[in-house]
Write a protein that holds these residues in place. Structure first.
Motif, short mmCIF file in Angstrom:
data_model
loop_
_atom_site.label_atom_id
_atom_site.label_comp_id
_atom_site.label_asym_id
_atom_site.label_seq_id
_atom_site.Cartn_x
_atom_site.Cartn_y
_atom_site.Cartn_z
N LEU A 1 0.52 -1.33 -0.21
CA LEU A 1 0.31 0.10 -0.18
C LEU A 1 0.80 1.20 0.02
O LEU A 1 1.82 1.97 0.77
CB LEU A 1 -0.95 -0.26 0.97
N LEU A 2 0.57 2.09 -1.06
CA LEU A 2 1.14 3.61 -0.94
C LEU A 2 0.40 4.75 -0.21
O LEU A 2 -0.60 4.83 -0.76
CB LEU A 2 1.63 4.11 -1.95
N GLU A 3 1.26 5.39 0.37
CA GLU A 3 -0.32 5.69 1.19
C GLU A 3 0.87 7.54 0.82
O GLU A 3 1.61 7.83 1.11
CB GLU A 3 -0.30 6.08 2.41
N PRO A 4 0.30 8.56 0.75
CA PRO A 4 0.57 9.93 0.53
C PRO A 4 1.24 10.41 1.13
O PRO A 4 0.19 10.34 2.72
CB PRO A 4 -0.29 10.65 -0.53
N LEU A 5 1.93 10.84 1.69
CA LEU A 5 2.29 11.96 2.84
C LEU A 5 1.58 12.81 2.95
O LEU A 5 2.15 13.99 1.89
CB LEU A 5 4.05 12.01 3.28
N ASP A 6 1.50 12.91 3.98
CA ASP A 6 1.21 14.96 3.96
C ASP A 6 2.07 15.63 4.92
O ASP A 6 3.00 15.32 4.38
CB ASP A 6 0.12 15.17 5.68
#
Length: 75
Positions: free
Chosen positions: A37-42
């Motif tokens: 899973l790739l989660e965009p970083l805030d």
């Protein structure tokens, strides 16, 4: 759905339209039961780990530290 490739150095190529959709260049990678899973970083996440390793790893450790600090004699 997009199909992406991994190059010889292990880098994953994300098409520009996917990168633009999220407006970020950094992602957190998580291993999940179904795969990766790739989660965009805030924006705040870009500072994670920049100033050394995190002091506390779990909520319990944070709660214990708060308890210890609240019992300190401030005189």
């Amino acid at each position: 759905m997009e199909i992406v490739e991994v190059d010889g150095s292990g880098r994953i190529y994300l098409p520009a339209k996917i990168r633009r959709r999220f407006g970020v260049r950094r992602f957190r990678v998580k291993i999940v039961e179904q795969g990766i899973l790739l989660e965009p970083l805030d924006d705040v996440d870009k500072y994670y780990g920049k100033f050394g390793p995190p002091r506390y790893q779990t909520l319990e450790e944070i709660e214990e530290a708060l308890k210890d600090v609240s019992q300190m004699d401030l005189h």
